[in-house]
Design a protein around this motif. Structure first.
Motif, PDB file in Angstrom:
ATOM      1  N   THR A  14       1.042  -1.268   0.119  1.00 22.69           N
ATOM      2  CA  THR A  14      -0.040   0.139  -0.142  1.00 22.69           C
ATOM      3  C   THR A  14       0.830   1.302  -0.049  1.00 22.69           C
ATOM      4  O   THR A  14       0.375   2.405  -0.202  1.00 22.69           O
ATOM      5  CB  THR A  14      -0.868   0.015   1.295  1.00 22.69           C
ATOM      6  OG1 THR A  14      -0.060  -0.171   2.403  1.00 22.69           O
ATOM      7  CG2 THR A  14      -2.049  -0.944   1.140  1.00 22.69           C
ATOM      8  N   ALA A  39      -6.908  -2.105   4.489  1.00 22.88           N
ATOM      9  CA  ALA A  39      -7.463  -2.799   3.378  1.00 22.88           C
ATOM     10  C   ALA A  39      -8.068  -2.161   2.530  1.00 22.88           C
ATOM     11  O   ALA A  39      -8.022  -2.590   1.240  1.00 22.88           O
ATOM     12  CB  ALA A  39      -8.646  -3.486   4.472  1.00 22.88           C
ATOM     13  N   SER A  40      -8.494  -0.904   2.511  1.00 25.50           N
ATOM     14  CA  SER A  40      -9.213  -0.384   1.542  1.00 25.50           C
ATOM     15  C   SER A  40      -8.263   0.218   0.519  1.00 25.50           C
ATOM     16  O   SER A  40      -8.602   0.223  -0.643  1.00 25.50           O
ATOM     17  CB  SER A  40      -9.948   1.067   2.043  1.00 25.50           C
ATOM     18  OG  SER A  40      -8.943   1.826   2.688  1.00 25.50           O
ATOM     19  N   GLU A  43      -7.566  -3.097  -1.442  1.00 19.09           N
ATOM     20  CA  GLU A  43      -8.520  -3.320  -2.497  1.00 19.09           C
ATOM     21  C   GLU A  43      -8.681  -2.524  -3.744  1.00 19.09           C
ATOM     22  O   GLU A  43      -8.683  -2.730  -4.751  1.00 19.09           O
ATOM     23  CB  GLU A  43     -10.007  -3.298  -1.699  1.00 19.09           C
ATOM     24  CG  GLU A  43     -10.490  -4.572  -1.025  1.00 19.09           C
ATOM     25  CD  GLU A  43     -11.246  -4.377   0.308  1.00 19.09           C
ATOM     26  OE1 GLU A  43     -11.909  -3.180   0.376  1.00 19.09           O
ATOM     27  OE2 GLU A  43     -11.297  -4.902   1.054  1.00 19.09           O
ATOM     28  N   ARG A  44      -8.323  -1.161  -3.323  1.00 20.10           N
ATOM     29  CA  ARG A  44      -8.259  -0.279  -4.449  1.00 20.10           C
ATOM     30  C   ARG A  44      -7.114  -0.595  -5.555  1.00 20.10           C
ATOM     31  O   ARG A  44      -7.407  -0.831  -6.819  1.00 20.10           O
ATOM     32  CB  ARG A  44      -7.882   1.254  -3.946  1.00 20.10           C
ATOM     33  CG  ARG A  44      -7.952   2.433  -5.118  1.00 20.10           C
ATOM     34  CD  ARG A  44      -7.315   3.500  -4.754  1.00 20.10           C
ATOM     35  NE  ARG A  44      -5.919   3.174  -4.534  1.00 20.10           N
ATOM     36  CZ  ARG A  44      -4.942   3.082  -5.598  1.00 20.10           C
ATOM     37  NH1 ARG A  44      -5.466   3.273  -6.830  1.00 20.10           N
ATOM     38  NH2 ARG A  44      -3.810   2.961  -5.180  1.00 20.10           N
ATOM     39  N   ALA A  46      -5.704  -3.628  -5.986  1.00 22.30           N
ATOM     40  CA  ALA A  46      -6.061  -4.953  -6.588  1.00 22.30           C
ATOM     41  C   ALA A  46      -7.260  -4.820  -7.587  1.00 22.30           C
ATOM     42  O   ALA A  46      -6.950  -5.352  -9.003  1.00 22.30           O
ATOM     43  CB  ALA A  46      -6.603  -5.895  -5.526  1.00 22.30           C
ATOM     44  N   ARG A  47      -8.312  -3.910  -7.544  1.00 31.34           N
ATOM     45  CA  ARG A  47      -9.287  -3.562  -8.497  1.00 31.34           C
ATOM     46  C   ARG A  47      -8.294  -3.197  -9.799  1.00 31.34           C
ATOM     47  O   ARG A  47      -8.624  -3.574 -10.915  1.00 31.34           O
ATOM     48  CB  ARG A  47     -10.029  -2.473  -8.062  1.00 31.34           C
ATOM     49  CG  ARG A  47     -11.383  -2.619  -8.638  1.00 31.34           C
ATOM     50  CD  ARG A  47     -12.546  -2.012  -7.637  1.00 31.34           C
ATOM     51  NE  ARG A  47     -12.048  -0.665  -7.307  1.00 31.34           N
ATOM     52  CZ  ARG A  47     -12.018  -0.411  -5.884  1.00 31.34           C
ATOM     53  NH1 ARG A  47     -12.393  -1.121  -4.979  1.00 31.34           N
ATOM     54  NH2 ARG A  47     -11.473   0.725  -5.606  1.00 31.34           N
ATOM     55  N   ARG A  50      -6.162  -5.829 -11.330  1.00 31.87           N
ATOM     56  CA  ARG A  50      -7.104  -6.688 -12.187  1.00 31.87           C
ATOM     57  C   ARG A  50      -7.693  -6.378 -13.399  1.00 31.87           C
ATOM     58  O   ARG A  50      -7.770  -7.163 -14.254  1.00 31.87           O
ATOM     59  CB  ARG A  50      -8.316  -7.251 -11.087  1.00 31.87           C
ATOM     60  CG  ARG A  50      -7.622  -8.039  -9.978  1.00 31.87           C
ATOM     61  CD  ARG A  50      -8.923  -8.754  -9.134  1.00 31.87           C
ATOM     62  NE  ARG A  50      -8.278  -9.549  -7.887  1.00 31.87           N
ATOM     63  CZ  ARG A  50      -8.836  -9.150  -6.729  1.00 31.87           C
ATOM     64  NH1 ARG A  50      -9.446  -8.162  -6.242  1.00 31.87           N
ATOM     65  NH2 ARG A  50      -8.099  -9.828  -5.639  1.00 31.87           N
ATOM     66  N   ILE A  58      -5.401 -10.376  -2.055  1.00 24.78           N
ATOM     67  CA  ILE A  58      -4.841  -9.491  -1.059  1.00 24.78           C
ATOM     68  C   ILE A  58      -4.957 -10.127   0.389  1.00 24.78           C
ATOM     69  O   ILE A  58      -5.940 -10.693   0.659  1.00 24.78           O
ATOM     70  CB  ILE A  58      -5.685  -8.169  -1.081  1.00 24.78           C
ATOM     71  CG1 ILE A  58      -7.053  -8.286  -1.016  1.00 24.78           C
ATOM     72  CG2 ILE A  58      -5.113  -7.213  -2.417  1.00 24.78           C
ATOM     73  CD1 ILE A  58      -7.666  -6.917  -1.018  1.00 24.78           C
TER      74      ILE A  58
END
Ligand SMILES: NC(=O)c1ccc[n+]([C@@H]2O[C@H](COP(=O)([O-])OP(=O)(O)OC[C@H]3O[C@@H](n4cnc5c(N)ncnc54)[C@H](OP(=O)(O)O)[C@@H]3O)[C@@H](O)[C@H]2O)c1
Length: 275
Positions: A14, A39-40, A43-44, A46-47, A50, A58
């Motif tokens: 991160t 975590a947020s 996730e951002r 990873a999005r 992807r 993650i």
């Protein structure tokens, strides 16, 4: 190693350098298991990766917490047949005159920068050794070979990490696990607060973009080498520091007023140094 055959566990994903490494490795076809505390933000990231077609998993984790490390290691052992590259990139910086640091700041930096990577390494090694070809890459620092005033705690942890990586490299030399250390000079990330940035400017330190470190990581995975330091003339200073440390003592002593003035909090008592 072929990057598109790697399954990489990246800590500190991160952060400024971590995100640059993740983007570069994803573009080269690596599968990535990303970890960080936020975590947020994971996730951002990873999005985004992807959407570019990358294989991403993650695991949010505070690496100073044993239960979080255990959960991360369990995933790392199973995911995509087990990771074969581990990049220990997570880290903290604490700057300021040493007698102004709080107890917790010293405990936290030791926990994050040296205890956590050591514990994580011990837990991951049995599975890594089962891989036909594996790499442990540690993110060091130029301050891990040249103790710098105002960064005593940080320097101590990065010296320790360098010693750990060196011993480990020798201990596992006859196994399939290679151990490497990459030591950047200053990098433009949130690790460095405004006081440190002001010092970098005053001392005319070269500051690299995080992408330069990501490029070096990719090169070290392709052709692992024991240690690499980034930047010239920093590599020259590290050599002088090893051969004639008193020369570096003398040079840095002249800069102490600048270092003190930049790293002392504005509200601090200049004599006692507390804030
Ligand atoms: N920036 C520089 O000038 C420089 C120079 C030489 C070496 N380095 C090294 O490069 C590495 C990355 O630094 P950076 O510049 O990218 O810093 P950064 O932007 O501040 O990122 C630090 C990363 O470490 C993670 N982290 C910190 N403590 C953690 C903990 N207890 N558990 C799990 N993750 C933790 C952070 O996670 P969260 O953000 O999710 O909390 C973040 O992902 C560090 O090891 C640093 O020492 C940096």
């Amino acid at each position: 190693m072929n990057i598109d055959k790697t399954r990489v566990l990246l800590t500190g994903a991160t952060g400024g350098i971590g995100q640059a490494i993740a983007e570069r490795l994803a573009a080269e076809g690596a599968a990535l298991l990303l970890t960080g505390r936020r975590a947020s933000e994971l996730e951002r990231l990873a999005r985004v990766l992807r959407e570019r077609g990358a294989t991403i998993a993650i695991v949010p984790a505070d690496l100073t917490v044993a239960a979080d490390r255990a959960e991360l290691c369990a995933v790392a052992a199973q995911w995509q047949g087990g990771v074969n590259v581990v990049i220990h990139n997570a880290g903290l910086n604490v700057s300021g005159l040493f007698d102004t640091l709080a107890d917790a700041e010293i405990d936290d930096i030791v926990a994050a920068n040296i205890s956590a990577p050591m514990q994580l390494t011990r837990a991951l090694l049995p599975d890594l050794r089962a891989q036909p070809n594996a790499l442990m890459l540690f993110m060091g620092s130029g301050f891990g070979a040249l103790g710098y005033p105002g960064f005593a705690a940080y320097s101590a942890t990065k010296f320790a990490l360098r010693g750990f990586a060196e011993a480990l490299r020798r201990e596992y030399a006859d196994t399939t696990v290679k151990v490497a250390l990459l030591s950047p000079r200053a990098v433009d990330t949130a690790l460095n607060d405004d006081r440190v940035r002001s010092l970098q400017t005053a001392m005319r330190m070269k500051v690299d973009p995080p992408t330069r470190i990501a490029d070096a990581v990719v090169a070290m995975i392709r052709r692992p080498c024991a240690e690499r330091s980034i930047g010239w003339p920093e590599r020259f200073f590290l050599r002088v520091n090893r051969l004639a440390p008193s020369m570096v003592d003398g040079s840095l002593r002249k800069h102490l007023p600048t270092i003190r003035s930049r790293l002392t909090p504005a509200t601090a008592d200049p004599i006692r140094g507390d804030s």
